[in-house]
Design an enzyme around this catalytic site. Structure first.
Site: not given
Ligand code: FAD
Length: 288
Positions: A7, A9, A101, A143, A210, A259
């Site tokens: 896939s 991106e 982020d 992370h 990055f 991916h």
């Molecule tokens: P989460 O998995 O929610 O959090 C990351 C880590 O922080 C977790 O493992 C956990 O340990 C800790 N954590 C977070 N919240 C909590 C909580 N409430 N309680 C306890 N622990 C917590 N960013 C963009 O802005 N736009 C995009 O399109 C984009 N695409 C992406 C695509 C992929 C495949 C990946 C891997 C990342 C992408 N990102 C994107 C980056 C991403 O938004 C960042 O890495 C962000 O910091 C974490 O988002 P997440 O939902 O993956 O994290």
């Protein structure tokens, strides 16, 4: 070696020239028949409308299954779910659900007072809102905000429990990093698919920046190799070789989906795919 399912991106174009580049990228990579292509959502929610447009246009014109990234940043729950509903109305019900982020210049994630506070809340919201297939991010190098590797895995488990069907990982440099993470996930009881995210390195300095920002560890041998390749003007050759080798080791270790982060530059991704035995497949209508 069995060819993997792949896939790609893309990011949404911000200018006319960038639109042409995205379209060229799609033309080069579509014949490899990806299982889906995804469109990112700019940091801080900055590309909200562009993402919506790019997703709808790709869905209508490319003939490829499209997944839309969606984050919680800087929006109320209602606004975020409204965007998901817009994707669905355009025919796209695959979502990559992320916390996101913060915009450039901000130090950490601060949720909107009426917004989703975490990726888990977003996944739950999407689950309640409709028939979405939800993919999420995962972090083999851990992370930067996770307290430790265990918390990193436990949080991924919570995302699957909330309704995610697959995880796509952040990029990493060594297959061992992914295998260690996969083992930890298995040990924690995660049995859902985890697809490695692969970054073919188009721009070494950009990749270093990055990697630093998202916690990806860069091994010394990679730094040394790129230093020499830069000196001799053969970065693309090195990037293709390193990336193909990484993918091949992953496949040998049982991985069957990859991916690719294309950065809307198709050449390296195409070359790596070819090296892995993923080659263009002609549609029957083009053969007759
Ligand atoms: P989460 O998995 O929610 O959090 C990351 C880590 O922080 C977790 O493992 C956990 O340990 C800790 N954590 C977070 N919240 C909590 C909580 N409430 N309680 C306890 N622990 C917590 N960013 C963009 O802005 N736009 C995009 O399109 C984009 N695409 C992406 C695509 C992929 C495949 C990946 C891997 C990342 C992408 N990102 C994107 C980056 C991403 O938004 C960042 O890495 C962000 O910091 C974490 O988002 P997440 O939902 O993956 O994290």
């Amino acid at each position: 070696m069995t060819a993997p399912a792949i896939s790609f991106e893309f990011f949404p174009p911000q200018s006319l020239e960038a639109s042409f580049r995205l379209w060229d990228t799609v033309q080069v990579l579509a014949p490899l028949q990806p299982r889906f292509v995804s469109v990112t959502y700019g940091a801080g929610g900055t590309t909200r409308d562009l993402t919506r447009e790019a997703v709808a246009t790709l869905h209508k014109s490319s003939g490829l299954p499209v997944a839309a990234h969606l984050t919680c940043v800087n929006a109320t729950r209602e606004e975020t779910l409204g965007i998901a509903r817009d994707f669905a109305a355009a025919g796209v019900t695959d979502i990559v659900a992320l916390r996101g982020d913060p915009p450039k210049g901000s130090t950490g994630f601060v949720s909107h007072p009426d917004g989703f506070a975490s990726s888990v809340e977003l996944i739950e919201g999407l689950r309640e809102a409709g028939e979405f297939n939800i993919r999420v991010g995962a972090y083999p190098d851990t992370h930067p905000e996770a307290t430790d590797a265990q918390a990193n895995v436990s949080y991924l488990k919570r995302k699957f429990e909330a309704g995610a069907s697959e995880a796509l990982t952040q990029f990493f440099f060594e297959a061992e990093t992914f295998f260690r993470f996969r083992d930890a996930c298995e040990k924690a009881g995660i049995d859902a698919p985890i697809t490695p995210g692969i970054l073919p390195i188009e721009n070494w300095k950009g990749a270093v920046r990055f990697a630093k920002s998202c916690g990806t560890h860069i091994p010394t041998w990679v730094v040394d190799a790129f230093d020499k390749a830069e000196r001799d003007g053969r970065e693309d050759l090195l990037a293709t070789a390193i990336c193909a080798e990484l993918c091949s080791e992953l496949i040998d270790g049982g991985v069957d989906t990859l991916h690719f982060y294309t950065l809307n530059r198709p050449e390296l991704t195409r070359d790596v795919c070819h090296a892995l035995g993923v080659t263009p497949r002609l549609a029957l209508k083009n053969v007759a």
